[in-house]
Design a protein around this motif. Structure first.
Motif, PDB file in Angstrom:
ATOM      1  N   LYS A 177       0.851  -1.194   0.000  1.00  0.00           N
ATOM      2  CA  LYS A 177       0.000   0.000   0.000  1.00  0.00           C
ATOM      3  C   LYS A 177       0.887   1.243   0.000  1.00  0.00           C
ATOM      4  CE  LYS A 177      -3.977  -2.263   0.658  1.00  0.00           C
ATOM      5  NZ  LYS A 177      -4.993  -2.342  -0.382  1.00  0.00           N
ATOM      6  N   VAL A 178       0.290   2.354  -0.445  1.00  0.00           N
ATOM      7  CA  VAL A 178       1.004   3.629  -0.469  1.00  0.00           C
ATOM      8  C   VAL A 178       0.000   4.720  -0.143  1.00  0.00           C
ATOM      9  CG1 VAL A 178       0.646   3.848  -2.979  1.00  0.00           C
ATOM     10  CG2 VAL A 178       2.494   5.138  -1.889  1.00  0.00           C
ATOM     11  N   THR A 179       0.444   5.740   0.617  1.00  0.00           N
ATOM     12  CA  THR A 179      -0.429   6.883   0.889  1.00  0.00           C
ATOM     13  C   THR A 179       0.420   8.134   0.856  1.00  0.00           C
ATOM     14  OG1 THR A 179      -2.232   7.664   2.298  1.00  0.00           O
ATOM     15  CG2 THR A 179      -0.240   6.943   3.420  1.00  0.00           C
ATOM     16  N   VAL A 180      -0.249   9.290   0.772  1.00  0.00           N
ATOM     17  CA  VAL A 180       0.495  10.540   0.642  1.00  0.00           C
ATOM     18  C   VAL A 180       0.116  11.466   1.789  1.00  0.00           C
ATOM     19  CG1 VAL A 180      -1.170  11.717  -0.861  1.00  0.00           C
ATOM     20  CG2 VAL A 180       1.242  12.274  -1.071  1.00  0.00           C
ATOM     21  N   ASP A 181       1.119  12.182   2.310  1.00  0.00           N
ATOM     22  CA  ASP A 181       0.898  13.208   3.321  1.00  0.00           C
ATOM     23  C   ASP A 181       0.547  14.486   2.568  1.00  0.00           C
ATOM     24  OD1 ASP A 181       0.961  15.075   5.288  1.00  0.00           O
ATOM     25  OD2 ASP A 181       2.982  14.643   6.001  1.00  0.00           O
ATOM     26  N   GLN A 182      -0.716  14.903   2.634  1.00  0.00           N
ATOM     27  CA  GLN A 182      -1.174  16.029   1.809  1.00  0.00           C
ATOM     28  C   GLN A 182      -0.503  17.347   2.208  1.00  0.00           C
ATOM     29  OE1 GLN A 182      -2.770  15.359  -0.809  1.00  0.00           O
ATOM     30  NE2 GLN A 182      -3.806  13.421  -0.409  1.00  0.00           N
ATOM     31  N   VAL A 183       0.063  17.404   3.415  1.00  0.00           N
ATOM     32  CA  VAL A 183       0.705  18.653   3.867  1.00  0.00           C
ATOM     33  C   VAL A 183       2.102  18.793   3.274  1.00  0.00           C
ATOM     34  CG1 VAL A 183       1.467  19.965   5.893  1.00  0.00           C
ATOM     35  CG2 VAL A 183      -0.624  18.593   5.996  1.00  0.00           C
ATOM     36  N   THR A 184       2.892  17.711   3.318  1.00  0.00           N
ATOM     37  CA  THR A 184       4.303  17.797   2.897  1.00  0.00           C
ATOM     38  C   THR A 184       4.565  17.107   1.563  1.00  0.00           C
ATOM     39  OG1 THR A 184       4.848  15.721   4.007  1.00  0.00           O
ATOM     40  CG2 THR A 184       5.047  17.744   5.318  1.00  0.00           C
ATOM     41  N   ASN A 185       3.539  16.428   1.017  1.00  0.00           N
ATOM     42  CA  ASN A 185       3.691  15.624  -0.210  1.00  0.00           C
ATOM     43  C   ASN A 185       4.650  14.443  -0.046  1.00  0.00           C
ATOM     44  OD1 ASN A 185       1.833  16.788  -1.957  1.00  0.00           O
ATOM     45  ND2 ASN A 185       3.220  18.467  -2.440  1.00  0.00           N
ATOM     46  N   ARG A 186       5.009  14.101   1.206  1.00  0.00           N
ATOM     47  CA  ARG A 186       5.793  12.869   1.405  1.00  0.00           C
ATOM     48  C   ARG A 186       4.900  11.660   1.143  1.00  0.00           C
ATOM     49  NH1 ARG A 186       7.886  13.644   7.475  1.00  0.00           N
ATOM     50  NH2 ARG A 186       5.688  14.204   7.629  1.00  0.00           N
TER      51      ARG A 186
END
Length: 675
Positions: A177-186
């Protein structure tokens, strides 16, 4: 006594005799009585004039063979089976029964079915379904004794060369699985095959590596923490929640404190289908995905963690703060409970959430805005995508499957509307709120599909259906290999895909319609803190001649048990550990290195007033019945006024006697010494 000949080779021939045995075992009180009953049963079955035999299974010693009879067409392909064997770290031979010929010949009716054979390939026992560990151990151990008594079986080792040992190293191994931190784009990547979580910048540079490369179950600072085949990940405010699938836990990673803790599950697979206990006391089963949600009408508070509980075929919730679920009273922080799904493995939609049925739900995505206000669910074994209302829990069909809730075989690869669309074992979903579209990782079709929930229209977005690895190309020409997870980033411009069997994260640009591969790399100053054995293995310093050597009393353990060593070392009065020089311990098993596979072989001692506990889990497959484990400790300390600093070492040797009889709990072994 003759065997029931009319049934040929089918398992049902064992049924009358084995049923009598199992009734007798229910009345047996002592282990000796149970052993004796199984031994007598074997004398009877082994003495039948005609064996219930499986063709061409010559055996010598104990050999485990997995027979893979496929449900999905994708599971018949040898390369896909190889990938699954690697992904689940299976180290026994696996037969590809692609056309279910052995399945039909033996009249098997259920996955899984276990059959124990004697040395002639004669069937002795069958166990149907899950949860038979105790019976399996009892029947196998007595069968080994029975045939050894007759000189018909030896303890020869079967030399097996593992396919995984021939693979080149790769930065990712079966990312799930993969997810994105919407604040830092990490990005947060579940690097499932390496049993670790990666936090990477959007250029692919690793910021944190937590856990790995071997499976384990340990909380604490990043350098000590371990996972076992983690899947779902969710990130908010520097906190990551992880579906630690094979540990049956939900873990919490605090990136600021650089610590890992457990927030739900007890570490062994649970069968509870209701829940309601505090997270750390609540047994759970194979959590596969996690996503943040919100209780009440507050906007994006993130106070609920929704869990796709694949093992019990349900959707659960973990309350990250006190709050309410639809149709529920106020719930306290930390409560973990079932939200939707009866627990029956079905494709059943229902306005009452507890009457609905899922089949291995494996992917979740939240569409909190109206008119959707729901969780979207990739329900893998029913090959459907479903929705669960956040207002009342009603479960509705979106695409795939068919109307009969008991038919879990309605799969295919067809673009279309609603029930006319066909998927094959989808594992991931992600909501694109910019376009009001849902993307689906249609894993066994090796495609990314897109669904418009308004019209229920499902179409192929990318992937040809081939499994070779074509990248840097258009959506229509690109290929995937069992993609397992996906997420939206860069304000809806990019779709990141965990291309599981290609060991890559692929980036789909939704505007230019091009696909590229995210390069995963580490820089010099990255906090790559996992006990990454290839790179971070400490070298064992030489023990000084003056180091005392203490031999401890032998301890009896059995396979699967965990033995703990508690350090209890005293320094001279007033002295303290030297700052900046790490005191440390090492675990060794000379001549029996198999004992330490997947274990933490070394660690630091940061504080003499709270010394670490060293855990050793005895492997399930023991290659010897006697071994000596040594713990060597190196302490660097200074006198109270720091006028003199020194290094002292000590060696503890622990003889182990390994038995196949189940033991009770083992008391921790205290390693005491006063310097």
């Amino acid at each position: 006594m003759a065997a029931p000949g009319s049934r040929g080779r089918s398992l049902s021939g064992l049924l009358p005799a084995q049923t009598s045995l199992e009734y007798a075992l229910l009345d047996a009180v002592t282990q000796q009585e149970k052993d004796s009953l199984v031994y007598q049963y074997l004398q009877k079955v082994d003495g039948w004039e005609q064996d219930l035999s499986v063709p061409e299974f010559p055996e010598d010693g104990l050999l485990i063979i997995g027979v893979h009879s496929a449900k999905f067409p994708n599971e018949k392909v040898l390369d896909n089976i190889k990938s699954a064997v690697l992904r689940y770290n299976i180290t026994h031979p696996v037969v590809n029964d692609a056309h279910a010929s052995l399945w039909q010949e033996l009249e098997v009716s259920c996955w899984p079915t276990l059959v124990i054979l004697g040395p002639r390939g004669n069937m002795l026992f069958s166990l149907i379904g899950e949860g038979h560990k105790d019976k399996l151990f009892l029947y196998t151990s007595i069968a080994l004794k029975y045939y050894k008594d007759r000189g018909q079986i030896r303890d020869d080792k079967v030399g097996i060369k593992l396919y995984k040992d021939s693979l080149p190293p790769s930065p990712l191994l079966f990312p799930g699985k993969v997810t994105v931190d919407q604040v830092t784009n990490r990005l947060v990547i579940a690097d499932t095959g390496h049993h670790r979580i990666l936090v990477v910048w959007k250029n692919g540079q690793i910021q944190y590596s937590i856990g790995g490369p071997n499976p384990g179950r340990k909380d604490g600072i990043f350098s000590e923490s371990t996972f076992n085949s983690p899947q779902g990940v969710a990130i908010m405010n520097n906190i990551i929640y992880v579906a630690d699938t094979e540990n049956h836990l939900i873990r919490k990673i605090d990136l600021e404190a650089e610590r890992v803790s457990t927030v739900a599950g007890i570490g062994i697979q649970g069968t509870d289908k209701e829940g309601g206990a505090k997270g750390e006391q609540q047994p759970i089963s194979s959590p596969w995905d996690v996503v943040f949600g919100t209780s009440g009408s507050e906007v994006q508070r993130g106070d609920i963690l929704w869990i796709a509980m694949a093992g019990t075929h349900q959707i659960w919730a973990l309350l990250l703060d006190s709050g309410k679920l639809p149709k529920k009273n106020e719930l306290t922080k930390g409560t973990c409970l079932r939200f939707a799904g009866s627990g029956n493995e079905e494709n059943r939609n229902n306005a009452y959430p507890h009457k609905a049925g899922f089949a291995q739900p494996s992917g979740l995505s939240l569409a909190s805005e109206d008119p959707w206000s729901c969780l979207f669910v990739a329900d893998s074994e029913s090959s459907t995508v479903r929705s669960v209302s956040l207002k009342d829990g009603a479960v509705k069909h979106l695409v795939g499957g068919e109307r009969d809730p008991m038919n879990l075989f309605a799969f295919g690869d067809v673009d279309g509307v609603g029930i006319n669309a066909k998927l094959q074992h989808p594992l991931g979903v992600t909501w694109d709120k910019k376009r009001n579209l849902l993307y689906v990782a249609d894993s066994y079709n090796h495609k990314i599909k897109v669904v418009d929930p308004k019209t229920k229209n499902c179409t192929t977005l990318a992937g040809t259906g081939d499994t070779n690895n074509v990248t840097s190309s258009s959506f229509t020409e690109s290929t995937f290999n069992e993609p397992g997870g996906l997420c939206i980033g860069e304000n809806g411009q990019l779709l990141y895909v965990a291309d599981t069997n290609n060991h890559q994260i692929k980036i789909m640009d939704l505007e230019t319609k091009m696909v590229s591969v995210l390069p995963i790399f580490r820089s010099e100053n990255a906090v790559v803190d996992g006990p990454f054995l290839v790179e971070k293995q400490k070298t064992l310093p030489k023990l000084p001649k003056s180091a005392p050597s203490i031999r401890l009393s032998p301890v009896t353990v059995c396979a699967g048990q965990t033995l703990q060593f508690q350090l209890r070392l005293d320094l001279p009065s007033g002295s303290k550990l030297t700052e900046g020089v790490p005191s440390c311990w090492f675990l060794r098993a000379e001549g029996n290195e198999w004992l330490l596979q997947g274990q933490m072989p070394s660690g630091d001692i940061e504080n003499i007033s709270s010394q670490p506990t060293i855990s050793l889990q005895i492997p399930d497959d023991c290659l010897s019945l006697e071994a000596i484990v040594s713990v060597s400790v190196f302490l660097y300390y200074c006198s109270a006024d720091s006028s003199a600093c020194m290094m002292k070492a000590i060696l503890f040797s622990q003889p182990l006697q390994i038995t196949d009889t189940q033991q009770g709990c083992i008391a921790p072994v205290e390693l005491r010494y006063v310097f």
